[in-house]
Design a protein around this motif. Structure first.
Motif, PDB file in Angstrom:
ATOM      1  N   LEU A   1      -5.373  -2.020  -3.621  1.00  0.00           N
ATOM      2  CA  LEU A   1      -6.218  -2.483  -4.733  1.00  0.00           C
ATOM      3  C   LEU A   1      -7.037  -1.341  -5.316  1.00  0.00           C
ATOM      4  N   ILE A   2      -7.586  -0.484  -4.462  1.00  0.00           N
ATOM      5  CA  ILE A   2      -8.386   0.644  -4.953  1.00  0.00           C
ATOM      6  C   ILE A   2      -7.518   1.581  -5.777  1.00  0.00           C
ATOM      7  N   LEU A   3      -6.306   1.852  -5.310  1.00  0.00           N
ATOM      8  CA  LEU A   3      -5.410   2.736  -6.064  1.00  0.00           C
ATOM      9  C   LEU A   3      -4.965   2.105  -7.379  1.00  0.00           C
ATOM     10  N   SER A   4      -4.965   0.778  -7.459  1.00  0.00           N
ATOM     11  CA  SER A   4      -4.496   0.088  -8.663  1.00  0.00           C
ATOM     12  C   SER A   4      -5.613  -0.164  -9.668  1.00  0.00           C
ATOM     13  N   ALA A   5      -6.777  -0.556  -9.176  1.00  0.00           N
ATOM     14  CA  ALA A   5      -7.840  -1.004 -10.081  1.00  0.00           C
ATOM     15  C   ALA A   5      -8.979  -0.019 -10.219  1.00  0.00           C
ATOM     16  N   HIS A   6      -8.877   1.133  -9.625  1.00  0.00           N
ATOM     17  CA  HIS A   6      -9.984   2.098  -9.594  1.00  0.00           C
ATOM     18  C   HIS A   6      -9.474   3.424 -10.174  1.00  0.00           C
ATOM     19  N   PRO A   7     -10.164   4.057 -11.123  1.00  0.00           N
ATOM     20  CA  PRO A   7     -11.527   3.784 -11.545  1.00  0.00           C
ATOM     21  C   PRO A   7     -11.629   2.987 -12.855  1.00  0.00           C
ATOM     22  N   ARG A   8     -10.486   2.633 -13.491  1.00  0.00           N
ATOM     23  CA  ARG A   8     -10.577   1.860 -14.728  1.00  0.00           C
ATOM     24  C   ARG A   8     -10.677   0.400 -14.377  1.00  0.00           C
ATOM     25  N   ARG A   9     -11.860  -0.148 -14.331  1.00  0.00           N
ATOM     26  CA  ARG A   9     -12.050  -1.507 -13.851  1.00  0.00           C
ATOM     27  C   ARG A   9     -12.252  -2.457 -15.034  1.00  0.00           C
ATOM     28  N   ASP A  10     -11.624  -3.597 -14.909  1.00  0.00           N
ATOM     29  CA  ASP A  10     -11.765  -4.679 -15.873  1.00  0.00           C
ATOM     30  C   ASP A  10     -12.350  -5.861 -15.115  1.00  0.00           C
ATOM     31  N   GLU A  11     -13.496  -6.371 -15.542  1.00  0.00           N
ATOM     32  CA  GLU A  11     -14.184  -7.435 -14.808  1.00  0.00           C
ATOM     33  C   GLU A  11     -13.280  -8.639 -14.594  1.00  0.00           C
ATOM     34  N   GLY A  12     -12.340  -8.891 -15.501  1.00  0.00           N
ATOM     35  CA  GLY A  12     -11.466 -10.042 -15.366  1.00  0.00           C
ATOM     36  C   GLY A  12     -10.214  -9.780 -14.565  1.00  0.00           C
ATOM     37  N   ASP A  13     -10.020  -8.559 -14.086  1.00  0.00           N
ATOM     38  CA  ASP A  13      -8.817  -8.222 -13.349  1.00  0.00           C
ATOM     39  C   ASP A  13      -8.838  -8.920 -11.983  1.00  0.00           C
ATOM     40  N   MET A  14      -7.746  -9.611 -11.665  1.00  0.00           N
ATOM     41  CA  MET A  14      -7.657 -10.306 -10.387  1.00  0.00           C
ATOM     42  C   MET A  14      -7.827  -9.343  -9.216  1.00  0.00           C
TER      43      MET A  14
ATOM     44  N   PHE B   1       0.819  -1.208   0.000  1.00  0.00           N
ATOM     45  CA  PHE B   1       0.000   0.000   0.000  1.00  0.00           C
ATOM     46  C   PHE B   1       0.855   1.261   0.000  1.00  0.00           C
ATOM     47  N   LEU B   2       1.857   1.298   0.868  1.00  0.00           N
ATOM     48  CA  LEU B   2       2.707   2.489   0.950  1.00  0.00           C
ATOM     49  C   LEU B   2       3.436   2.731  -0.370  1.00  0.00           C
ATOM     50  N   THR B   3       3.902   1.657  -0.986  1.00  0.00           N
ATOM     51  CA  THR B   3       4.631   1.806  -2.246  1.00  0.00           C
ATOM     52  C   THR B   3       3.711   2.299  -3.353  1.00  0.00           C
TER      53      THR B   3
ATOM     54  N   ALA C   1       3.970   5.974  -5.137  1.00  0.00           N
ATOM     55  CA  ALA C   1       4.110   5.945  -6.594  1.00  0.00           C
ATOM     56  C   ALA C   1       3.028   6.794  -7.253  1.00  0.00           C
ATOM     57  N   VAL C   2       1.792   6.673  -6.771  1.00  0.00           N
ATOM     58  CA  VAL C   2       0.701   7.502  -7.302  1.00  0.00           C
ATOM     59  C   VAL C   2       0.943   8.971  -6.984  1.00  0.00           C
ATOM     60  N   HIS C   3       1.434   9.256  -5.791  1.00  0.00           N
ATOM     61  CA  HIS C   3       1.662  10.638  -5.373  1.00  0.00           C
ATOM     62  C   HIS C   3       2.739  11.309  -6.217  1.00  0.00           C
ATOM     63  N   THR C   4       3.810  10.575  -6.526  1.00  0.00           N
ATOM     64  CA  THR C   4       4.953  11.175  -7.215  1.00  0.00           C
ATOM     65  C   THR C   4       4.987  10.907  -8.713  1.00  0.00           C
ATOM     66  N   GLY C   5       4.260   9.864  -9.163  1.00  0.00           N
ATOM     67  CA  GLY C   5       4.373   9.458 -10.566  1.00  0.00           C
ATOM     68  C   GLY C   5       5.684   8.757 -10.872  1.00  0.00           C
ATOM     69  N   ASN C   6       6.392   8.303  -9.859  1.00  0.00           N
ATOM     70  CA  ASN C   6       7.694   7.659 -10.017  1.00  0.00           C
ATOM     71  C   ASN C   6       7.511   6.242 -10.564  1.00  0.00           C
ATOM     72  N   GLU C   7       7.976   6.009 -11.782  1.00  0.00           N
ATOM     73  CA  GLU C   7       7.772   4.716 -12.435  1.00  0.00           C
ATOM     74  C   GLU C   7       8.523   3.594 -11.722  1.00  0.00           C
ATOM     75  N   ALA C   8       9.708   3.905 -11.165  1.00  0.00           N
ATOM     76  CA  ALA C   8      10.456   2.873 -10.455  1.00  0.00           C
ATOM     77  C   ALA C   8       9.674   2.383  -9.235  1.00  0.00           C
TER      78      ALA C   8
ATOM     79  N   PRO D   1      -2.235   7.016 -13.044  1.00  0.00           N
ATOM     80  CA  PRO D   1      -1.325   6.251 -13.892  1.00  0.00           C
ATOM     81  C   PRO D   1      -2.015   5.022 -14.465  1.00  0.00           C
ATOM     82  N   VAL D   2      -1.648   4.650 -15.661  1.00  0.00           N
ATOM     83  CA  VAL D   2      -2.228   3.471 -16.295  1.00  0.00           C
ATOM     84  C   VAL D   2      -1.603   2.232 -15.657  1.00  0.00           C
ATOM     85  N   ILE D   3      -2.402   1.449 -14.962  1.00  0.00           N
ATOM     86  CA  ILE D   3      -1.936   0.229 -14.317  1.00  0.00           C
ATOM     87  C   ILE D   3      -2.672  -0.926 -14.970  1.00  0.00           C
TER      88      ILE D   3
END
Length: 621
Positions: free
Chosen positions: A268-281, A213-215, A219-226, A345-347
């Motif tokens: 999970l919310i930061l990764s899969a929201h708001p672009r949701r894919d029904e098949g996304d784990m 979660f912290l990472t 990453a979302v806060h800074t846009g740091n790709e690494a 960011p596109v995840i």
């Protein structure tokens, strides 16, 4: 044997909360969860003392972070009328500085609160109380657990400009530390700060979720790709320990605890929201987790801290973890929607082929498939994060299944932590871990070397070899030792005890080989162990044929047998004849089973066998 990490589809529409798309169903369930937490927090506010704890019957502990977490949650969830978030905030502000604790947690939550106020257009004067409160939370140079150190570094990132020199240095430090605390497969090592091949490292899954979660947050806060790449690795590792339903893992401290669950949900919310894919784990896991939480709802509105409502550590408080959960979920949802789909960011959805099937360095293995028999095994075991003379820490042990399901239904509980005096009266509480008494000392067969894996058409077998390790820290021998013990506990937060856990010496004169076998297409588990006592005195195995299962569903067939070289033997094939003890485990209905203690003479060998079989449609009740 086919092993996949693909989750089952979302439940049928009639089981959902509305008639819309999967994304709408997910948002409705998340909103309902947050509204329940909001109402519970409001219900437990009391005048100048802020958030109350219904279990403690007192204000939420001053040395925790319940008040500030409640303030952040209510600031995000209550928009109309008198701002209730200021009640717990002011209650925390009124506490004397020497009563405060968990400084990096409070500072982190205050950083998030300040960001919310800033985005909502609050003036500098309106934000000044939060800035003043933050000064009451100084960051230390070092912490007992690596997750605390990461949290402190996340505070530095949030407080620095994204492109400032100070901010870039903090981001680089965060990434550098995290890379040093990750196994090659992506597991987070919470202890020690400098892991090595000799000492190993502890990877409690709840605190892996926190690191994830912290990472993702920084990453979302800074846009740091690494940092996003590191978050991807942590994410895939967690998904590798998902059972396809509402549980991830079950290993280490805070097992299946609400704190770790909340961190996972926030990631999970930061990764899969708001672009949701029904098949996304990730969407499937978040849905299953929130559904499990519905079953953990208490009559007072809060969520139980574990699925069973048991298995709490002494640092766990109902009000604190519920406030944390409300704050983290509310903030993650706010952040995702506040930035909008174009700014986030596109995840990409997770590729199941990229999810690890185990972590050899951590000794955590995955066998089977969520649609049939699925086992999460601890093979070699890990150093415990606490080493006490009065408590037996079994949650990091090897040579056992820490989560087992058949067609999505859990069959075995995770291992537990047990008071030594209680364990001696009820050795069945040790579950799968063989516990030995040599004179006055206690040892456990919980550290192993994995020798090989044998695959047959319908069965997989792990072969392990090991020696007993000290289970508890020796009692202080004299007045000087008692003083040192007290200093370690009160001033050093158990630092010496944790170091002692890294330097335990095995009892090499006693050796064991264990064979753990699981059927691939049937709910059947077998274990065989041979133990050689090469000491010049006897050894007592306190829990022959020890294991742990759930009361519901229970095995349809349970048998155990042991034998000695001198011809003595015992066999139990019925469900009766076992010593049974109710375990304080995170899953409901946990029970430990074993046969009566057995002395193993000097220079002798002891063999035990255990077999468990559940009906294809597990018997309940």
């Amino acid at each position: 044997m086919q092993e996949t990490g693909v989750a089952p589809p979302l439940p049928d529409r009639e089981q959902n909360l509305s008639g819309g798309s999967p994304a709408a169903e997910m948002e409705a369930l998340l909103a309902k969860t947050l509204d329940g937490l909001r109402l519970a927090l409001r219900k437990h506010l009391s005048g100048g003392s802020g958030l109350q704890d219904p279990v403690d019957g007192a204000p939420t502990p001053a040395d925790h972070y319940g008040q500030i977490a409640a303030a952040l949650a209510l600031r995000l969830l209550e928009k109309d009328g008198e701002p209730p978030w200021q009640g717990p905030f002011n209650a925390w502000q009124a506490l004397p500085r020497n009563a405060l604790g968990h400084a990096p947690f409070n500072r982190f939550l205050l950083d998030l609160l300040d960001g919310v106020l800033l985005e909502d257009g609050a003036s500098k004067a309106d934000r000044h109380p939060v800035a003043r409160a933050r000064r009451r939370c100084p960051l230390a140079k070092g912490y007992p657990s690596n997750n605390w150190t990461l949290l402190a570094c996340a505070c530095q990132i949030l407080e620095a400009g994204k492109e400032s020199r100070r901010g870039r240095r903090a981001q680089a430090r965060f990434a550098r530390m995290l890379q040093g605390w990750m196994t090659p497969a992506g597991g987070f090592i919470d202890y020690p700060a400098h892991p090595s091949d000799r000492t190993g490292g502890a990877t409690p899954i709840a605190y892996h979720h926190k690191a994830w979660f912290l990472t993702r947050l920084v990453a979302v806060h800074t846009g740091n790709e690494a940092l996003h790449d590191l978050a991807h690795r942590l994410e895939r590792w967690a998904l590798g320990l998902w059972d396809g339903g509402g549980h991830v893992g079950g290993f280490g401290r805070t097992t299946h605890g609400l704190f770790g669950d909340a961190c996972m949900a926030g990631a999970l919310i930061l990764s899969a929201h708001p672009r949701r894919d029904e098949g996304d784990m990730r969407l499937q896991l978040l849905w299953a987790l929130l559904q499990r939480w519905r079953r953990q709802r208490r009559v007072d509105g809060f969520l139980e801290l574990t699925p069973s409502g048991k298995g709490w550590d002494n640092y766990m408080h109902l009000s604190v973890y519920n406030a944390w959960t409300a704050a983290i979920l509310a903030w993650a949802r706010w952040k995702a929607w506040q930035q909008g789909p174009d700014a986030m960011p596109v995840i990409s959805p997770v590729d199941p082929a990229g999810v690890p099937r185990g972590d050899e360095a951590a000794g955590l293995m995955r066998l089977g498939d969520p649609g049939g028999m699925l086992a999460l095994w601890s093979s070699r075991g890990q150093p415990p994060q606490s080493f006490s003379s009065s408590w037996a820490e079994l949650r990091y042990g090897g040579g056992l299944p820490f989560h087992l399901t058949w067609r999505g239904t859990p069959l075995c509980p995770p291992p537990t932590r047990v008071a030594v005096d209680v364990l001696l009266r009820q050795p069945a509480l040790a579950g799968w871990t063989p516990v030995l008494r040599v004179g006055r000392d206690l040892y456990a067969l919980n550290q192993w070397t994995c020798m090989e894996r044998r695959d047959r058409e319908d069965e997989v077998t792990w072969v392990l070899r090991g020696h007993p390790m000290p289970l508890v820290r020796p009692q202080p021998a004299g007045f000087g030792d008692r003083i040192l013990f007290a200093l370690d506990w009160r001033l050093l937060q158990g630092r010496w005890g944790r170091r002692a856990a890294l330097h335990r010496r095995p009892l090499e004169a006693v050796g064991a080989e264990m064979h753990l076998s699981m059927a691939v297409h049937r709910p059947v588990l077998r274990m065989e162990m041979i133990l050689h006592n090469r000491l010049h005195r006897p050894v007592t195995l306190l829990n022959p044929c020890g294991h742990a299962t759930l009361q519901d569903p229970r095995p349809g067939h349970r048998w155990g047998a042991w034998s000695l070289e001198n011809g003595a033997s015992r066999k139990v094939e019925a469900l009766e004849g076992w010593q049974v003890a109710a375990q304080e485990a995170a899953l409901p209905g946990a029970q430990g089973h074993c046969l009566a203690p057995q002395e193993i003479p000097a220079g002798s060998a002891f063999t035990q066998k255990i077999g468990l079989a559940w009906p294809p449609a597990p018997a309940r009740g």
